[in-house]
Design a protein around this motif. Sequence first.
Motif, mmCIF file in Angstrom:
data_model
loop_
_atom_site.group_PDB
_atom_site.id
_atom_site.type_symbol
_atom_site.label_atom_id
_atom_site.label_comp_id
_atom_site.label_asym_id
_atom_site.label_seq_id
_atom_site.Cartn_x
_atom_site.Cartn_y
_atom_site.Cartn_z
ATOM 1 N N GLY A 85 0.801 -1.220 0.000
ATOM 2 C CA GLY A 85 0.000 0.000 0.000
ATOM 3 C C GLY A 85 0.825 1.257 0.000
ATOM 4 N N LEU A 86 2.067 1.181 -0.526
ATOM 5 C CA LEU A 86 2.975 2.325 -0.539
ATOM 6 C C LEU A 86 3.654 2.423 -1.895
ATOM 7 C CD1 LEU A 86 4.675 1.648 2.933
ATOM 8 C CD2 LEU A 86 2.924 3.381 2.465
ATOM 9 N N HIS A 87 3.997 3.649 -2.301
ATOM 10 C CA HIS A 87 4.689 3.855 -3.572
ATOM 11 C C HIS A 87 6.201 3.836 -3.428
ATOM 12 C CE1 HIS A 87 1.525 4.340 -6.401
ATOM 13 N NE2 HIS A 87 1.086 5.516 -6.008
ATOM 14 N N ASP A 88 6.727 4.525 -2.413
ATOM 15 C CA ASP A 88 8.173 4.702 -2.307
ATOM 16 C C ASP A 88 8.850 3.434 -1.800
ATOM 17 O OD1 ASP A 88 10.504 6.802 -2.155
ATOM 18 O OD2 ASP A 88 10.615 5.615 -0.316
ATOM 19 N N MET A 127 3.213 -2.628 14.131
ATOM 20 C CA MET A 127 3.123 -2.566 12.671
ATOM 21 C C MET A 127 2.024 -1.618 12.212
ATOM 22 S SD MET A 127 5.574 -4.289 11.486
ATOM 23 C CE MET A 127 5.131 -4.397 9.746
ATOM 24 N N ARG A 128 0.934 -1.577 12.952
ATOM 25 C CA ARG A 128 -0.157 -0.674 12.582
ATOM 26 C C ARG A 128 0.314 0.780 12.644
ATOM 27 N NH1 ARG A 128 -6.360 -1.460 13.826
ATOM 28 N NH2 ARG A 128 -7.192 0.616 13.471
ATOM 29 N N ARG A 129 0.999 1.144 13.740
ATOM 30 C CA ARG A 129 1.464 2.521 13.885
ATOM 31 C C ARG A 129 2.575 2.831 12.883
ATOM 32 N NH1 ARG A 129 1.496 4.962 19.785
ATOM 33 N NH2 ARG A 129 -0.491 3.872 19.517
ATOM 34 N N LEU A 130 3.457 1.871 12.654
ATOM 35 C CA LEU A 130 4.537 2.080 11.690
ATOM 36 C C LEU A 130 3.966 2.347 10.303
ATOM 37 C CD1 LEU A 130 7.525 1.992 10.811
ATOM 38 C CD2 LEU A 130 7.240 -0.492 10.516
ATOM 39 N N TRP A 131 3.008 1.534 9.878
ATOM 40 C CA TRP A 131 2.463 1.702 8.528
ATOM 41 C C TRP A 131 1.799 3.075 8.374
ATOM 42 C CZ3 TRP A 131 -1.995 2.873 6.036
ATOM 43 C CH2 TRP A 131 -2.016 2.641 4.653
ATOM 44 N N VAL A 132 1.062 3.506 9.377
ATOM 45 C CA VAL A 132 0.387 4.805 9.286
ATOM 46 C C VAL A 132 1.410 5.924 9.090
ATOM 47 C CG1 VAL A 132 -0.951 6.497 10.596
ATOM 48 C CG2 VAL A 132 -1.686 4.112 10.532
ATOM 49 N N ARG A 133 2.508 5.860 9.824
ATOM 50 C CA ARG A 133 3.524 6.910 9.684
ATOM 51 C C ARG A 133 4.187 6.860 8.312
ATOM 52 N NH1 ARG A 133 6.480 7.812 15.557
ATOM 53 N NH2 ARG A 133 4.542 8.021 16.755
ATOM 54 N N LEU A 134 4.439 5.650 7.823
ATOM 55 C CA LEU A 134 5.056 5.526 6.500
ATOM 56 C C LEU A 134 4.090 5.978 5.408
ATOM 57 C CD1 LEU A 134 6.856 2.091 6.964
ATOM 58 C CD2 LEU A 134 7.916 4.364 6.904
ATOM 59 N N HIS A 187 3.142 12.624 1.538
ATOM 60 C CA HIS A 187 3.877 13.894 1.522
ATOM 61 C C HIS A 187 5.131 13.834 0.651
ATOM 62 C CE1 HIS A 187 1.836 16.553 4.402
ATOM 63 N NE2 HIS A 187 1.506 15.468 5.067
ATOM 64 N N GLY A 188 5.454 12.664 0.099
ATOM 65 C CA GLY A 188 6.658 12.535 -0.714
ATOM 66 C C GLY A 188 7.926 12.690 0.094
ATOM 67 N N ALA A 189 8.002 11.971 1.239
ATOM 68 C CA ALA A 189 9.154 12.092 2.143
ATOM 69 C C ALA A 189 9.779 10.721 2.347
ATOM 70 C CB ALA A 189 8.717 12.694 3.477
ATOM 71 N N PRO A 190 10.672 10.287 1.458
ATOM 72 C CA PRO A 190 11.319 8.977 1.613
ATOM 73 C C PRO A 190 12.303 8.973 2.773
ATOM 74 C CG PRO A 190 12.299 10.184 -0.215
ATOM 75 C CD PRO A 190 11.122 10.999 0.248
ATOM 76 N N LEU A 191 12.821 7.796 3.085
ATOM 77 C CA LEU A 191 13.840 7.640 4.125
ATOM 78 C C LEU A 191 15.154 7.310 3.418
ATOM 79 C CD1 LEU A 191 11.641 5.610 6.620
ATOM 80 C CD2 LEU A 191 12.559 7.901 7.013
ATOM 81 N N GLY A 192 16.032 8.299 3.321
ATOM 82 C CA GLY A 192 17.203 8.186 2.458
ATOM 83 C C GLY A 192 18.333 7.346 2.986
ATOM 84 N N ASP A 193 18.394 7.090 4.289
ATOM 85 C CA ASP A 193 19.494 6.294 4.834
ATOM 86 C C ASP A 193 19.019 5.528 6.053
ATOM 87 O OD1 ASP A 193 19.420 8.142 6.969
ATOM 88 O OD2 ASP A 193 20.952 9.397 6.040
ATOM 89 N N LEU A 194 19.909 4.670 6.555
ATOM 90 C CA LEU A 194 19.528 3.816 7.675
ATOM 91 C C LEU A 194 19.292 4.623 8.943
ATOM 92 C CD1 LEU A 194 19.007 1.097 8.921
ATOM 93 C CD2 LEU A 194 21.475 0.770 9.177
ATOM 94 N N ALA A 195 20.062 5.684 9.152
ATOM 95 C CA ALA A 195 19.874 6.490 10.358
ATOM 96 C C ALA A 195 18.448 7.043 10.420
ATOM 97 C CB ALA A 195 20.890 7.634 10.396
ATOM 98 N N SER A 196 17.934 7.513 9.286
ATOM 99 C CA SER A 196 16.570 8.042 9.235
ATOM 100 C C SER A 196 15.545 6.940 9.465
ATOM 101 C CB SER A 196 16.320 8.710 7.885
ATOM 102 O OG SER A 196 17.234 9.760 7.653
#
Length: 452
Positions: free
Chosen positions: A307-310, A390-397, A403-412
């Motif tokens: 259910g995600l694009h990025d 997992m429910r909370r993680l998915w909502v945040r992702l 918003h078009g805000a990927p996670l560019g590295d492992l620290a993020s």
Amino acid sequence: MPSPNRPTGERRPRALVIDHAWRRLGAGLKTLSGPDGAPLTRTVKLIVLPLIVRPTLRPELAADFLGPAEAARLDALVQESRTRLEATAQWFTLLKKARRALGVVAGNPQDLYFQRCFELATEHGAPPADADAVARVVVKEMADAIGGRTVEALKDCLADTDRYARLDAELAAAWKRRQPVADAAAAVALAAEVLEACGAPEPDSSAYARMVEAGHGVLFGRALREPTSGVWGREELPAHLGLTTGPVPSRPQVGRGASTATLPAPLDRTLFERLFVVLQSSARREELPTVTELVGREVGRSCAPLGLHDESLRVTVVLGGRLAAGLDPLGSGNSSAGSTVAHRAVNSRWQREASVLRARRMTVSAHPDRDGGALEALAQDLRTPWVAYMRRLWVRLHGRDVHGAPLGDLASAWALLDGVARSVMMDHRARVRSALRALSATAGEAIERRSA
């Protein structure tokens, strides 16, 4: 040298330092605080961290655990902000009053106004004589900036019969275009290697980058289209870890309404429910596309893997699943999946929680729960921690994806994974406290009745 993200005898949790510093500020911050006097979660997230602590400019205060010097510096920053915070609380009260007078109902006032009130406090100090007029102007400006990006606008959009039928047909077509099922074993195996690198001051992102480049998030999402078991090394865990209540996700529907109290599992949500959460919770609503554009984009996203694009966000779901499968708040030691650095960091923090210790005693007690099941239900949540995580993680992702805000590295990615774990833990702590208060009140009433 020990990691700044791990506790020692000298280091203290940054959240605890903030809590103690806040409570020392005294009266005048009621609208920014909870019933127990602690800062609201949104106060910390929207005001204290980004506007007072400013960890990007003060990297020594960015760690989860702070040494004595860093803790003292953070405490001083909060204390120095006392006057401005008191003015922020006063401005927030005025903006809420103006919001009611103008009939504005869209959005959460804390999300919308907290940071703006801090700006007003910085510019004006305590509200001046003309503050009511200023508050009305600010509320109008922010309502105009939202520009119809509201749940009401979403309802109006989907009330059109022709548009509704067209969207339903688009969902059906997008669902049929899905790629064949794939094997997720490689993704899950590499996820363990990535989680082993978490917790370091500058974690090595190479394995994380390989997962993204190889499309392991897509592979895992496609693997969930057939019932599978043993993916996480534990036969009793479904591969989707509660992201859907069925054996596999079904084709998304359009939907016409939503309720926060009855939202289904993430991958079972309708188009309306998915966007309802975004429009309700977004603090940057003015940056969103129009509702019509949001709906159009969500058709493809809801039928995409996970259910995600990025892809970086999909990979983070895989990492979160690997972490969630090894969560062990009760310290049962039954899971061989919880063997990475990331697992040890999260589990050790959870296992020190007083509420968890109470739940652990309940699980081994021979006596039934006498409180009507309230605490037993909370203990059960700790036996199946992957569901809430997992429910909370998915909502945040999903919010980041919109918003078009990927996670560019492992620290993020790790900051988000660890933050979700902390959020779930704090929510559980709050629910335990609420249950105990209710039990205490009930016991007090019973004593009074017997004494009468």
